[in-house]
Write an enzyme that holds these catalytic residues in place. Structure first.
Site, PDB file in Angstrom:
ATOM      1  N   MET A   1     -28.771 -48.281   0.854  1.00  0.00           N
ATOM      2  CA  MET A   1     -28.155 -49.288  -0.014  1.00  0.00           C
ATOM      3  C   MET A   1     -28.726 -49.269  -1.427  1.00  0.00           C
ATOM      4  SD  MET A   1     -27.511 -52.697   2.221  1.00  0.00           S
ATOM      5  CE  MET A   1     -26.685 -52.690   3.804  1.00  0.00           C
TER       6      MET A   1
ATOM      7  N   GLY B   1     -33.057 -59.035   5.585  1.00  0.00           N
ATOM      8  CA  GLY B   1     -32.477 -59.985   4.646  1.00  0.00           C
ATOM      9  C   GLY B   1     -30.973 -60.034   4.753  1.00  0.00           C
TER      10      GLY B   1
ATOM     11  N   LYS C   1     -29.693 -64.295  -1.176  1.00  0.00           N
ATOM     12  CA  LYS C   1     -28.381 -64.345  -0.530  1.00  0.00           C
ATOM     13  C   LYS C   1     -28.274 -65.463   0.500  1.00  0.00           C
ATOM     14  CE  LYS C   1     -27.252 -59.514  -1.364  1.00  0.00           C
ATOM     15  NZ  LYS C   1     -26.693 -58.265  -0.833  1.00  0.00           N
TER      16      LYS C   1
ATOM     17  N   ASP D   1     -20.228 -57.984   0.770  1.00  0.00           N
ATOM     18  CA  ASP D   1     -21.107 -56.892   1.213  1.00  0.00           C
ATOM     19  C   ASP D   1     -20.631 -56.293   2.530  1.00  0.00           C
ATOM     20  OD1 ASP D   1     -22.943 -56.852  -0.864  1.00  0.00           O
ATOM     21  OD2 ASP D   1     -24.306 -58.273   0.099  1.00  0.00           O
TER      22      ASP D   1
END
Length: 290
Positions: free
Chosen positions: A228, A132, A70, A106
């Site tokens: 998640m 992250g 990402k 997100d």
């Protein structure tokens, strides 16, 4: 004459377990749109630049981006949306007229299932496990939508967590703790978020693991536990939270939330989320019974 189909896909590493192809292909079929979504596993971050340049040359319409790329994709993009620029992480790429634009769905996708609990979160500490792009999206979502008193980031490598915050304008909201110190503050957190792959079925991790040690009585009623991870639906962390009568949110809710936003960016159409969710849940239950 067969209508030409536009290609969409997921960039990640070892992500064959993802439900994203089923989500987006189902939505496209329901709406009669000419899109086909597939998975692109890229083994080495050094190959990302070549992959994106090739995608532009081939006329691919766009990508989702997942672990661990990402942030890796950002230098190769022509533009970033405001929310992607704020956190320096991208989960959605649009390729249009020879230009690649990075977005981050997100953030809002994470926030959507938490919004009914906003009054319980405001003014209280929250915690995020991970360092992250997904963890940073959760941090920004908390800042934008929920106004917690502080955001505690638990990481096995605090230096990596600090590096995650490089360039993030609101880093003063975040307290970084080593994961071994988890007991000191976790019990007081209104929300516990797993933004790591720990617990994923079919990934590189043991799906019997939990990011929160389950033998220390850290989770309790009144907390919200948000994992998640979406495969399986009930991770060890969520199962423990249910046993302790905490409120639980499965990663499938975030997956669908961010997917709907990505789908709209690519196609200009609203995803029929409830119809898609019905198909996904049927498929997940079938897989679990196999």
């Amino acid at each position: 004459m067969t209508k030409t189909r536009k290609i969409l896909g997921l960039i990640g590493r070892a992500v064959d377990y993802s439900w994203s192809p089923l989500i987006h292909n189902t939505a496209s079929e329901l709406l009669g749109l000419p899109y086909c979504y597939t998975i692109f596993n890229i083994a080495d971050p050094e190959m990302i630049g070549d992959a994106l340049r090739g995608a532009k040359a081939l006329g691919i319409a766009g990508f989702n981006v997942t672990i661990p790329y990402k942030k890796t994709v950002v230098p190769f993009l022509d533009e970033l949306s405001r929310e992607a620029s704020t956190i320096g992480a991208v989960n959605t790429i649009i390729i249009r007229d020879g230009k690649m634009t990075g977005h981050n769905t997100d953030i809002e996708g994470f926030a959507t299932p938490l919004k009914p609990y906003a009054s319980l979160i405001e003014g209280n500490p929250v915690s995020v496990f991970g360092c992250g792009g997904a963890a940073l999206a959760a941090i920004e979502a908390f800042r934008l939508f929920f106004s917690p008193r502080k955001i505690i980031v638990y990481a096995r490598d605090p230096d990596k967590a600090a590096a995650m915050l490089d360039g993030y304008e609101y880093k003063e909201l975040v307290t970084i703790c080593h994961q071994r110190l988890v007991e000191e503050q976790l019990r007081s957190c209104a929300v516990i978020v797993n933004a790591t792959p720990i617990g994923t079925k079919g990934g590189n991790n043991d799906q019997t693991e939990s990011i929160v040690p389950l033998d220390r009585e850290l989770i309790h009623k009144g907390q919200i536990v948000y994992d998640m991870v979406y495969n399986p639906l009930d991770t060890p962390l969520l199962l423990e939270a249910k046993r302790k009568s905490a409120t639980t949110i499965s990663g499938i809710e975030m997956l669908l939330g961010q997917a709907a936003l990505s789908f709209a960016l690519w196609t200009g159409k609203a995803m029929p989320v409830e119809a898609v969710k019905k198909v996904i849940m049927q498929e997940i239950k079938q897989k679990e019974n196999d």
